[in-house]
Design an enzyme around this catalytic site. Structure first.
Site, PDB file in Angstrom:
ATOM      1  CG  ASP A   1      39.295  42.127  43.386  1.00  0.00           C
ATOM      2  OD1 ASP A   1      39.915  41.073  43.592  1.00  0.00           O
ATOM      3  OD2 ASP A   1      39.857  43.202  43.146  1.00  0.00           O
ATOM      4  CB  THR A   2      32.667  42.398  42.536  1.00  0.00           C
ATOM      5  OG1 THR A   2      33.249  43.686  42.720  1.00  0.00           O
ATOM      6  CG2 THR A   2      31.232  42.428  43.006  1.00  0.00           C
TER       7      THR A   2
END
Length: 402
Positions: free
Chosen positions: A174-175
């Site tokens: 996600d990051t």
């Protein structure tokens, strides 16, 4: 009202963040950290699910929210209502960037697709963050980071060869997708300076992971080599591992370069190892990786961890402790560089969190405030961006639109 910002590189940008959870909001956090006015659109009443995730403090306040939503403003808006969709279109006319990470097709069903929004704002840049991208056979699938990290190749090589794949203890995929979304937005903004036209940035989580997989793909395509799980070391890269110290801590030592390995041998009191035919160069050490790791572990286990780190630092050998958050908060280097900053929470108490990176020498980013309360800036944004009268705002609130 825009935050008071002193000379930040993105302080002339208006950003709408429709994202939720981690990937899209990470993109918004990066832009906000460097000065963009990021208006986070949240469902009335409940807000982003991130308000409920992770640890809370003694007052029940969510801590993760204060990091991922820092420097942002919160506007509540029900995008499932036609009135909410109409209001979002008006806001998009004023925006430079719009971030969303809904499943593909959601914005289109709401009439908020890029073609519709850019018709009234040709310079708009839309960052679309999803698991599998905006097209292709898997586009419509739900794509959380865990699944996409597996597809991108990361999970297969993470862990030990005799056990199932493991995950890193953060939502890394996600990051990474959020970081790539922010990079894509900046690239598109630069292109807009030339053309005057905006565009769509398609950031897929699995591709963000795949992008960091070094030579894994050509290794197989050309050499038939599938990289396997190897635990705490990289195959044929030696010595580079975690080694046990006498006091129970682990020390990371990276001495796989020939000259550095020679310095390590001197520090260990075994200078002859550097000329031993099994360890004399990079390839030889790679072929005898287990043996050299055992020799180093035998030495480290006779000393305390901090002594090893100090000794190797003096010798010019990369080495360090395995830090927890407690270690980070107590470390003199982190403290001297201001890598962790205290930010007043909504009760005025200092909340330590990571600072803004990378560091710019002339216009560094700033953490100006923690994550906002739900809908904290709704009235202000509608007044400033759309010149909306207070009576009209009150009516929207009565109708459940905001």
């Amino acid at each position: 009202m825009k935050d008071l910002i002193a000379n930040l590189p993105l302080d002339d940008l208006k950003v709408l963040e429709l994202g939720q959870l981690i990937a899209g909001p990470t993109c918004g956090q990066i832009l906000a950290d460097f000065g963009a006015q990021v208006v986070k659109i949240e469902p009335p009443g409940k807000g982003d699910a991130m308000r409920q995730w992770g640890q809370t403090d003694a007052n029940g306040e969510p801590l993760w929210w204060n990091v991922i939503a820092r420097n942002k403003q919160s506007l509540t808006l029900d995008l499932r209502k036609p009135e909410g969709q109409a209001l979002l279109k008006r806001l998009a006319e004023e925006a430079d960037v719009l971030i969303e990470n809904f499943r593909p097709g959601t914005m289109e069903r709401w009439g908020l697709d890029y073609n519709s929004l850019s018709a009234d704002n040709p310079g708009l840049i839309m960052v679309r963050v999803t698991g599998f991208g905006q097209d292709g056979p898997y586009a419509s699938r739900a794509g959380f980071a865990a699944v996409c990290e597996a597809m991108g190749g990361l999970r297969y090589i993470s862990g030990y060869p005799d056990r199932p794949p493991v995950r890193v203890g953060i939502s890394l995929g996600d990051t990474l997708a959020g970081v790539q979304g922010a990079m894509g937005a900046l690239l598109a903004l630069h292109q807009r300076e030339r053309s005057g036209q905006g565009q769509v940035v398609d950031s897929a989580i699995f591709e963000a992971v795949m992008a960091m997989m070094e030579s894994l793909i050509p290794d197989y395509a050309r050499a038939g080599k599938i990289r396997e799980r190897a635990g705490s070391f990289l195959p044929k890269i030696a010595p580079s591992n975690a080694y046990p110290a006498r006091d129970g801590r682990d020390v990371i030592i990276g001495a796989n370069q020939d000259t550095v390995f020679r310095r390590l041998c001197q520090a260990m009191g075994q200078p002859g190892l550097a000329d031993h035919p099994d360890y004399v160069d990079h390839r030889a050490r790679g072929d005898n990786q287990q043996a050299i790791d055992a020799l180093i572990a035998g030495w480290t286990s006779r000393h305390d961890a901090q002594h090893i780190v100090d000794l190797l630092a003096e010798a010019g050998v990369p080495a360090g402790l395995v830090y927890t958050a407690k270690d980070m908060l107590e470390d003199e280097h982190i403290r001297e560089r201001g890598s962790i900053v205290d930010v007043p929470d909504r009760n005025g108490q200092p909340l330590p969190m990571q600072n803004v990176f990378p560091r710019l020498s002339a216009t560094p980013g700033q953490v100006r405030h923690v994550g906002p309360a739900l809908g904290e800036h709704t009235d202000t944004i509608l007044e400033d961006w759309l010149s909306m009268a207070s009576g009209d705002i009150d009516q929207l609130r009565r109708d459940g639109v905001i």
